[in-house]
Design a protein around this motif. Structure first.
Motif, PDB file in Angstrom:
ATOM      1  N   GLU A  60       0.831  -1.211   0.000  1.00 59.41           N
ATOM      2  CA  GLU A  60       0.000   0.000   0.000  1.00 59.41           C
ATOM      3  C   GLU A  60       0.865   1.259   0.000  1.00 59.41           C
ATOM      4  N   GLY A  63       2.877   1.503  -3.290  1.00 58.90           N
ATOM      5  CA  GLY A  63       1.958   1.814  -4.397  1.00 58.90           C
ATOM      6  C   GLY A  63       1.549   3.273  -4.400  1.00 58.90           C
ATOM      7  N   ALA A  64       1.340   3.834  -3.211  1.00 56.57           N
ATOM      8  CA  ALA A  64       0.972   5.251  -3.145  1.00 56.57           C
ATOM      9  C   ALA A  64       2.094   6.137  -3.696  1.00 56.57           C
ATOM     10  N   LEU A  66       4.450   5.266  -5.902  1.00 56.14           N
ATOM     11  CA  LEU A  66       4.594   5.050  -7.348  1.00 56.14           C
ATOM     12  C   LEU A  66       3.457   5.704  -8.130  1.00 56.14           C
ATOM     13  N   ASN A  67       2.251   5.742  -7.563  1.00 59.70           N
ATOM     14  CA  ASN A  67       1.120   6.333  -8.276  1.00 59.70           C
ATOM     15  C   ASN A  67       1.160   7.860  -8.251  1.00 59.70           C
ATOM     16  N   GLU A  68       1.712   8.436  -7.180  1.00 54.32           N
ATOM     17  CA  GLU A  68       1.705   9.892  -7.073  1.00 54.32           C
ATOM     18  C   GLU A  68       2.771  10.541  -7.948  1.00 54.32           C
ATOM     19  N   GLU A  74       3.560  10.117 -19.907  1.00 51.42           N
ATOM     20  CA  GLU A  74       2.167  10.563 -19.904  1.00 51.42           C
ATOM     21  C   GLU A  74       2.049  12.074 -19.754  1.00 51.42           C
ATOM     22  N   ARG A 100       9.503  -0.389  -7.570  1.00 52.10           N
ATOM     23  CA  ARG A 100       8.617  -1.440  -8.093  1.00 52.10           C
ATOM     24  C   ARG A 100       9.224  -2.818  -7.858  1.00 52.10           C
TER      25      ARG A 100
END
Length: 663
Positions: A60, A63-64, A66-68, A74, A100
């Motif tokens: 968790e 992942g937070a 890596l997503n932010e 992109e 990752r």
């Protein structure tokens, strides 16, 4: 996140802080409640749950992160190139890739040890497997120390980047260092860029905003650029090159013909030709700055030819300005904005979308119905209307003129009623009736109210002079007060009557004279009725004697109480022919002893004692023996009760951190 396209990013903890967060949450959410006597399946499930929870928490948190953090592929090309210049694209991707990989390795470790825990045959072995699993996860996270520190530095720098929108209307300022770029952005926007008399004062991109034709524009101030190959440029210059290459904007190329910036006119012209490929498909404005020192006409022939060559280039507009005296600053802003608007319209017209939009637009053209020419009609009053002139004595008087004649602002009060449009102009100054609840207030105003009030005051003075208000009785001001006072009196009487009825509820319902019968009357009535009243008469006489004796004894006792203290304590004087009265005295023990008929035959407190001296000694010994028990607040020799010496809350619950010296 302030920069458009880069959202807010939460702080990235260090490796040790990361471990503390995850392991403390694991201990808090899965507390150790296990015992060696539990079934082995229960022990396995408990430790498997602990390992899985730790793995989920790691996943968790990672992942937070890596997503932010934004993915470079992109983002808009300008933002991607800017991040590459500032943070090194390869280093950035490598740091995210290591996180990752760490997340994947932690998942594999958790799966392996959960599989091993299924075969744990004892509490000790399950616990050791759990420790090994958490230890390997912690080791993996400790190796991510450098990537986490690097990403935290990137996050802090991203949060300080200006808000640049790559898709909006943009004016981009470029040129050599110290040619007046930052001074111009300070003049036309609300930005506050530092301006100093040395090169490379501006080391990053700065953004300001202005309004033109009801549109919001952004103005970007770039660091100075030097004329050398792209490979030799540093990070500060590369930010300018990135903005020039990727932003669709109007380019403002600043030049300093006075050469106070430290660079010659020839070098500035060479830089323009070097970065000219970046100006493709963009409107360009050549800004000749510091004209308060040197103007274009003041140059020698050689430098003038170099500058004229740039001016003659296609799509280049030349504007001369001075940020010091603000000469030409607004003209430059207007020309640059108009050039960019015209360029955006032309580019849209050349695109494929314009055809689909034009096909949906129909402009109606009116057709003439005949050959007659119809000219516009202008009334004569409008044609003859004179223009207002403040100095013309025959001009129309305005409200401001009247105000000035009658004392000016604060003194003059404008009459609004004079502009009323009524059928009869004489009605303008009439009083407007006030309407309340559908009725005119003026109809209810008594014109003689002042005379009536004066008569009432004279009447009050007359009553006061006659002494009408001098008596002590309460004077009611109105009938309502009088009625309220009468109601209060009636209520008190009612309450008293109810109380009397309630107290007489259980009494006999007999007339008052029913109990006032004498014994002789009762005997006579019974004899007339044929009954024998002798027994009743004897009983009544006996009861009367007993009551008289009781009353007499009561009187004697009251007399004893009313005697003086000295007479009460001493003996009564013997008088010949009189009996000594019954007198209460006190014995040695303090008890009351009566003389006469009611005195007991012996004193029970002296029973078993030789004399009164021995009895008083026994009383002293008894009091001495009770002294210790009285000091200990004990009821007697058999009282073994020990009272609580400490508060009860110190004896209950689990012992925790803190001082225990009070236990």
């Amino acid at each position: 996140m302030s920069t458009s396209g880069l959202k807010a990013i939460a702080p990235v903890p260090t490796a040790n802080d990361f471990l503390d967060i995850v392991l403390s949450k694991t201990q808090r959410k899965t507390p150790t409640v296990i015992h060696k006597n539990f079934k082995i399946s229960r022990i396995r499930n408990f430790y498997m749950r602990k390992v899985k929870f730790t793995q989920d928490t790691f996943e968790e948190k990672l992942g937070a992160i890596l997503n932010e953090f934004p993915m470079l592929d992109e983002l808009h090309p300008f933002l991607a190139s800017l991040m590459n210049v500032l943070y090194d694209k390869n280093h950035y991707k490598l740091a995210l890739g290591q996180l990752r990989t760490a997340r994947h390795l932690i998942d594999q470790v958790a799966k392996d040890y959960v599989r091993l825990l299924k075969f744990g045959d004892s509490l000790y072995r399950c616990k050791q497997l759990k420790k090994a699993a958490l230890g390997r996860m912690a080791t993996i996270m400790k190796r991510q120390k450098d990537p986490l520190a690097y990403l935290e530095q990137v996050r802090q720098h991203i949060s300080r980047l200006p808000a640049i929108d790559p898709n909006t209307r943009t004016l981009l300022i470029c040129g050599y260092p110290n040619v007046g770029k930052s001074s111009f952005i300070n003049k036309v926007t609300r930005a506050d860029v530092d301006v100093q008399p040395y090169a490379f004062t501006t080391k990053s991109l700065f953004v300001g905003h202005l309004d033109y034709k009801y549109l919001r524009w952004q103005v970007i101030d770039t660091p100075g650029i030097l004329d050398h190959p792209l490979e030799d440029m540093n990070t500060i210059e590369m930010q300018s090159i990135t903005a020039l290459a990727h932003l669709k904007s109007c380019i403002l190329y600043f030049m300093d013909l006075s050469e106070q910036c430290g660079y010659s006119v020839e070098a500035q012209c060479k830089l323009f030709h070097s970065i000219k490929p970046l100006f493709a498909n963009k409107p360009v404005v050549l800004v000749i700055n510091k004209i308060d020192v040197t103007r274009l006409d003041d140059l020698d022939a050689t430098n003038r030819a170099l500058v004229q060559e740039i001016i003659d280039t296609e799509n280049v507009v030349c504007v001369q300005v001075s940020c010091y005296s603000e000469e030409g600053v607004m003209e430059l802003k207007n020309k640059a904005c108009d050039a960019l608007l015209a360029h955006r319209v032309d580019s849209k017209m050349k695109g494929s979308k314009v055809n689909s939009i034009i096909n949906r637009i129909h402009v109606a053209q009116p057709k003439a119905r005949d050959d007659l020419v119809r000219e516009p009609f202008i009334p004569e009053a409008v044609k003859n209307k004179k223009k207002y002139d403040k100095n013309d004595p025959e001009r129309r008087r305005l409200e401001r003129d009247i105000e000035a004649e009658e004392g000016g602002a604060g003194v003059y009060n404008m009459n609004i009623k004079k502009n009323y449009m009524l059928a009869d102009p004489e009605w303008k100054m009439d009083v407007i009736p006030e309407i309340m609840d559908g009725k005119n207030v003026a109809d209810f105003i008594d014109p003689d109210i002042a005379d009536k009030l004066e008569a009432l005051e004279r009447e009050e003075e007359k009553l006061q002079a006659e002494g009408f208000y001098d008596n002590d009785q309460d004077i009611m001001d109105s009938e309502d007060e009088r009625e309220a006072e009468e109601a209060k009196v009636a209520l008190d009487a009612k309450l008293r009557s109810q109380h009397t009825k309630k107290s007489m509820k259980h009494s006999a319902r007999l007339p008052r004279t029913a109990g006032l019968r004498t014994l002789s009357e009762l005997t006579t009535e019974l004899t007339k009725a044929g009954l024998d009243p002798s027994r009743i008469q004897e009983r009544a006489e006996m009861l009367a004697k007993v009551r008289s004796e009781q009353r007499k004894r009561k009187r004697d006792d009251e007399m004893d109480v009313d005697m003086d203290g000295e007479e009460a304590e001493g003996d009564w004087m013997d008088v010949d022919g009189e009996d000594s009265p019954n007198k209460r005295v006190k014995a040695n023990s303090g008890a009351a002893v009566t003389k006469g008929k009611r005195e007991p035959r012996s004193n029970r407190q002296l029973a078993g004692m030789r004399d009164e001296a021995q009895a008083s000694k026994a009383v002293k010994l008894r009091n001495l023996g009770q002294r210790e028990r009285n000091m200990q607040a004990r009821a007697g020799e058999s009282d073994r009760h020990i009272r609580v010496k400490l508060p009860k809350h110190l004896f209950s619950g689990k012992r925790k951190m803190g001082k225990t010296d009070r236990r």
